[in-house]
Design a protein around this motif. Structure first.
Motif, PDB file in Angstrom:
ATOM      1  N   ALA A  81      36.052  38.912  36.123  1.00 21.92           N
ATOM      2  CA  ALA A  81      34.833  38.104  35.983  1.00 21.92           C
ATOM      3  C   ALA A  81      33.591  38.929  36.295  1.00 21.92           C
ATOM      4  O   ALA A  81      32.571  38.837  35.589  1.00 21.92           O
ATOM      5  N   LEU A  82      33.653  39.750  37.341  1.00 18.74           N
ATOM      6  CA  LEU A  82      32.499  40.562  37.728  1.00 18.74           C
ATOM      7  C   LEU A  82      32.134  41.570  36.643  1.00 18.74           C
ATOM      8  O   LEU A  82      30.962  41.723  36.281  1.00 18.74           O
ATOM      9  N   LEU A  83      33.126  42.244  36.100  1.00 18.00           N
ATOM     10  CA  LEU A  83      32.852  43.251  35.078  1.00 18.00           C
ATOM     11  C   LEU A  83      32.396  42.618  33.763  1.00 18.00           C
ATOM     12  O   LEU A  83      31.556  43.182  33.052  1.00 18.00           O
ATOM     13  N   ALA A  84      32.933  41.457  33.444  1.00 13.41           N
ATOM     14  CA  ALA A  84      32.481  40.751  32.243  1.00 13.41           C
ATOM     15  C   ALA A  84      31.020  40.353  32.367  1.00 13.41           C
ATOM     16  O   ALA A  84      30.236  40.462  31.408  1.00 13.41           O
ATOM     17  N   GLU A  85      30.620  39.908  33.562  1.00 10.10           N
ATOM     18  CA  GLU A  85      29.222  39.533  33.787  1.00 10.10           C
ATOM     19  C   GLU A  85      28.314  40.753  33.669  1.00 10.10           C
ATOM     20  O   GLU A  85      27.218  40.682  33.093  1.00 10.10           O
ATOM     21  N   LEU A  86      28.753  41.884  34.205  1.00  8.75           N
ATOM     22  CA  LEU A  86      27.946  43.104  34.164  1.00  8.75           C
ATOM     23  C   LEU A  86      27.765  43.628  32.739  1.00  8.75           C
ATOM     24  O   LEU A  86      26.672  44.049  32.349  1.00  8.75           O
ATOM     25  N   THR A  87      28.837  43.608  31.964  1.00 10.58           N
ATOM     26  CA  THR A  87      28.823  44.252  30.655  1.00 10.58           C
ATOM     27  C   THR A  87      28.479  43.294  29.520  1.00 10.58           C
ATOM     28  O   THR A  87      28.085  43.736  28.435  1.00 10.58           O
ATOM     29  N   GLY A  88      28.662  41.993  29.746  1.00 11.42           N
ATOM     30  CA  GLY A  88      28.506  41.029  28.667  1.00 11.42           C
ATOM     31  C   GLY A  88      29.632  41.118  27.658  1.00 11.42           C
ATOM     32  O   GLY A  88      29.510  40.636  26.527  1.00 11.42           O
ATOM     33  N   GLN A  89      30.749  41.706  28.062  1.00 13.86           N
ATOM     34  CA  GLN A  89      31.894  41.904  27.162  1.00 13.86           C
ATOM     35  C   GLN A  89      33.159  41.325  27.772  1.00 13.86           C
ATOM     36  O   GLN A  89      33.264  41.171  28.997  1.00 13.86           O
ATOM     37  N   ASP A  90      34.119  41.024  26.927  1.00 12.96           N
ATOM     38  CA  ASP A  90      35.425  40.593  27.402  1.00 12.96           C
ATOM     39  C   ASP A  90      36.148  41.808  27.983  1.00 12.96           C
ATOM     40  O   ASP A  90      36.187  42.875  27.367  1.00 12.96           O
ATOM     41  N   ILE A  91      36.696  41.659  29.165  1.00  7.75           N
ATOM     42  CA  ILE A  91      37.415  42.764  29.823  1.00  7.75           C
ATOM     43  C   ILE A  91      38.892  42.628  29.480  1.00  7.75           C
ATOM     44  O   ILE A  91      39.574  41.690  29.931  1.00  7.75           O
ATOM     45  N   LEU A  92      39.393  43.557  28.697  1.00  8.59           N
ATOM     46  CA  LEU A  92      40.745  43.443  28.164  1.00  8.59           C
ATOM     47  C   LEU A  92      41.807  44.115  29.018  1.00  8.59           C
ATOM     48  O   LEU A  92      42.977  43.737  28.978  1.00  8.59           O
ATOM     49  N   GLY A  93      41.400  45.161  29.780  1.00 16.36           N
ATOM     50  CA  GLY A  93      42.390  45.998  30.434  1.00 16.36           C
ATOM     51  C   GLY A  93      42.385  45.931  31.946  1.00 16.36           C
ATOM     52  O   GLY A  93      41.338  45.740  32.576  1.00 16.36           O
ATOM     53  N   PHE A  94      43.560  46.121  32.526  1.00 10.68           N
ATOM     54  CA  PHE A  94      43.726  46.196  33.979  1.00 10.68           C
ATOM     55  C   PHE A  94      44.587  47.404  34.290  1.00 10.68           C
ATOM     56  O   PHE A  94      45.586  47.679  33.610  1.00 10.68           O
ATOM     57  N   CYS A  95      44.214  48.137  35.340  1.00  7.48           N
ATOM     58  CA  CYS A  95      44.991  49.289  35.809  1.00  7.48           C
ATOM     59  C   CYS A  95      45.470  49.006  37.227  1.00  7.48           C
ATOM     60  O   CYS A  95      44.655  48.693  38.104  1.00  7.48           O
ATOM     61  N   TYR A  96      46.757  49.107  37.453  1.00  6.63           N
ATOM     62  CA  TYR A  96      47.346  48.789  38.758  1.00  6.63           C
ATOM     63  C   TYR A  96      47.059  49.913  39.757  1.00  6.63           C
ATOM     64  O   TYR A  96      47.444  51.066  39.510  1.00  6.63           O
ATOM     65  N   PRO A  97      46.372  49.616  40.851  1.00  7.82           N
ATOM     66  CA  PRO A  97      46.130  50.661  41.852  1.00  7.82           C
ATOM     67  C   PRO A  97      47.436  51.307  42.313  1.00  7.82           C
ATOM     68  O   PRO A  97      48.432  50.609  42.544  1.00  7.82           O
ATOM     69  N   TYR A  98      47.434  52.625  42.394  1.00  9.58           N
ATOM     70  CA  TYR A  98      48.604  53.423  42.758  1.00  9.58           C
ATOM     71  C   TYR A  98      49.736  53.287  41.741  1.00  9.58           C
ATOM     72  O   TYR A  98      50.848  53.754  41.985  1.00  9.58           O
ATOM     73  N   GLY A  99      49.483  52.631  40.613  1.00  9.70           N
ATOM     74  CA  GLY A  99      50.501  52.432  39.595  1.00  9.70           C
ATOM     75  C   GLY A  99      51.570  51.426  39.958  1.00  9.70           C
ATOM     76  O   GLY A  99      52.584  51.325  39.265  1.00  9.70           O
ATOM     77  N   ARG A 100      51.329  50.640  41.009  1.00  2.18           N
ATOM     78  CA  ARG A 100      52.390  49.764  41.528  1.00  2.18           C
ATOM     79  C   ARG A 100      52.249  48.342  41.005  1.00  2.18           C
ATOM     80  O   ARG A 100      51.185  47.733  41.104  1.00  2.18           O
ATOM     81  N   ASP A 131      54.886  44.612  40.223  1.00  2.00           N
ATOM     82  CA  ASP A 131      56.173  43.929  40.186  1.00  2.00           C
ATOM     83  C   ASP A 131      55.995  42.682  39.328  1.00  2.00           C
ATOM     84  O   ASP A 131      54.925  42.468  38.727  1.00  2.00           O
ATOM     85  N   ALA A 132      57.026  41.863  39.242  1.00  2.00           N
ATOM     86  CA  ALA A 132      56.964  40.696  38.361  1.00  2.00           C
ATOM     87  C   ALA A 132      55.848  39.741  38.766  1.00  2.00           C
ATOM     88  O   ALA A 132      55.153  39.174  37.915  1.00  2.00           O
ATOM     89  N   ARG A 133      55.623  39.574  40.066  1.00  2.00           N
ATOM     90  CA  ARG A 133      54.575  38.659  40.543  1.00  2.00           C
ATOM     91  C   ARG A 133      53.193  39.166  40.141  1.00  2.00           C
ATOM     92  O   ARG A 133      52.367  38.415  39.614  1.00  2.00           O
ATOM     93  N   VAL A 134      52.941  40.459  40.346  1.00  2.00           N
ATOM     94  CA  VAL A 134      51.650  41.037  39.982  1.00  2.00           C
ATOM     95  C   VAL A 134      51.445  40.962  38.473  1.00  2.00           C
ATOM     96  O   VAL A 134      50.366  40.582  37.989  1.00  2.00           O
ATOM     97  N   GLY A 135      52.461  41.304  37.716  1.00  2.00           N
ATOM     98  CA  GLY A 135      52.357  41.248  36.268  1.00  2.00           C
ATOM     99  C   GLY A 135      52.033  39.852  35.764  1.00  2.00           C
ATOM    100  O   GLY A 135      51.235  39.682  34.830  1.00  2.00           O
ATOM    101  N   ALA A 136      52.623  38.843  36.404  1.00  2.00           N
ATOM    102  CA  ALA A 136      52.364  37.462  35.995  1.00  2.00           C
ATOM    103  C   ALA A 136      50.916  37.070  36.254  1.00  2.00           C
ATOM    104  O   ALA A 136      50.295  36.362  35.450  1.00  2.00           O
ATOM    105  N   VAL A 137      50.357  37.517  37.371  1.00  2.00           N
ATOM    106  CA  VAL A 137      48.960  37.199  37.680  1.00  2.00           C
ATOM    107  C   VAL A 137      48.025  37.899  36.703  1.00  2.00           C
ATOM    108  O   VAL A 137      47.043  37.310  36.227  1.00  2.00           O
ATOM    109  N   VAL A 138      48.305  39.157  36.373  1.00  2.00           N
ATOM    110  CA  VAL A 138      47.488  39.888  35.408  1.00  2.00           C
ATOM    111  C   VAL A 138      47.539  39.195  34.048  1.00  2.00           C
ATOM    112  O   VAL A 138      46.510  38.999  33.387  1.00  2.00           O
TER     113      VAL A 138
END
Length: 232
Positions: free
Chosen positions: A150-169, A171-178
């Protein structure tokens, strides 16, 4: 896909996340000489949807260091390269204070983010605080994933399509939230669970030591490792 972090001439770098502008230029020249073109992940996936991804390399920069604007961007322009920058949205204008050791590096400001988006650089999320999402309680995890988008969409005025997992970590729970937050794709390091699909795209780390010989080795090993440097 290729994973970079910081581009500068500072060599106090215990985590091997820094490449010099000269080395980056040589690496891009090596790719260009093999008929490969560097693009954002957004562009790579759009090309794949059209069946036109051959010869494209997804180029990503994690953490959103300020030197992307001052040092990396001129090199990318020289080689006609696009890129995706994964921004730690809750640290804009701050430093990489999630690292307990190593050099302090300045992060992109809100104005930097707006400027990059206007230039066509893809802005995507790296969470709010660069926390290991797999260790967070549900409420904090949702804030990191939903709040940063939401923060990045407000800053850029664009839809934010991508997410990068910190430390590359992840699991199924995190993936479901993303997935639930509406992201189109997620970037990890190693391949994710078999059913993760575009929510766990693997990448290859590129560092200062990666000369043409090393890049060729990584390129040849990428597909067996499930971390192809380029699209098919």
């Amino acid at each position: 896909m290729a994973m970079y972090h910081s581009v500068s001439d500072s060599w106090d770098d215990p985590f091997n996340i820094t490449v010099s502008a000269t080395r980056l230029a040589r690496q891009l020249a090596w790719l260009h000489g093999r008929g490969l073109r560097c693009v954002s992940v957004r562009e790579l996936l759009a090309a794949r949807d059209r069946g036109q991804e051959r010869g494209l390399v997804g180029l990503t920069f994690d953490d959103g260091y300020a030197d992307f604007v001052t040092t990396a961007l001129p090199v990318l322009h020289r080689w006609g390269s696009g890129a995706t920058v994964f921004v730690v949205a809750g640290r804009l204008g701050g430093e990489n204070d999630w690292e307990l050791s190593g050099p302090r590096k300045r992060l992109l400001t809100a104005d930097d983010i707006r400027g990059l988006a206007a230039l066509g650089i893809e802005i995507a999320s790296h969470g709010l605080t660069h926390s290991d999402l797999t260790r967070l309680p549900d409420e904090v995890l949702r804030a990191e994933v939903h709040g940063s988008r939401a923060l990045l969409a407000e800053l850029t005025g664009q839809d934010i399509l991508g997410f990068c997992y910190p430390y590359g970590r992840l699991d199924a729970r995190v993936g479901a939230v993303v997935h639930g937050a509406g992201y189109r794709y997620g970037c990890a390091v190693a391949p994710g669970p078999a059913d993760a699909g575009d929510l766990a795209l693997p990448r290859i780390h590129i560092g200062q030591a990666d000369t043409g010989v090393r890049l060729e080795v990584k390129r040849r090993l990428a597909r067996p490792w499930g971390r192809a440097l380029e699209a098919s």
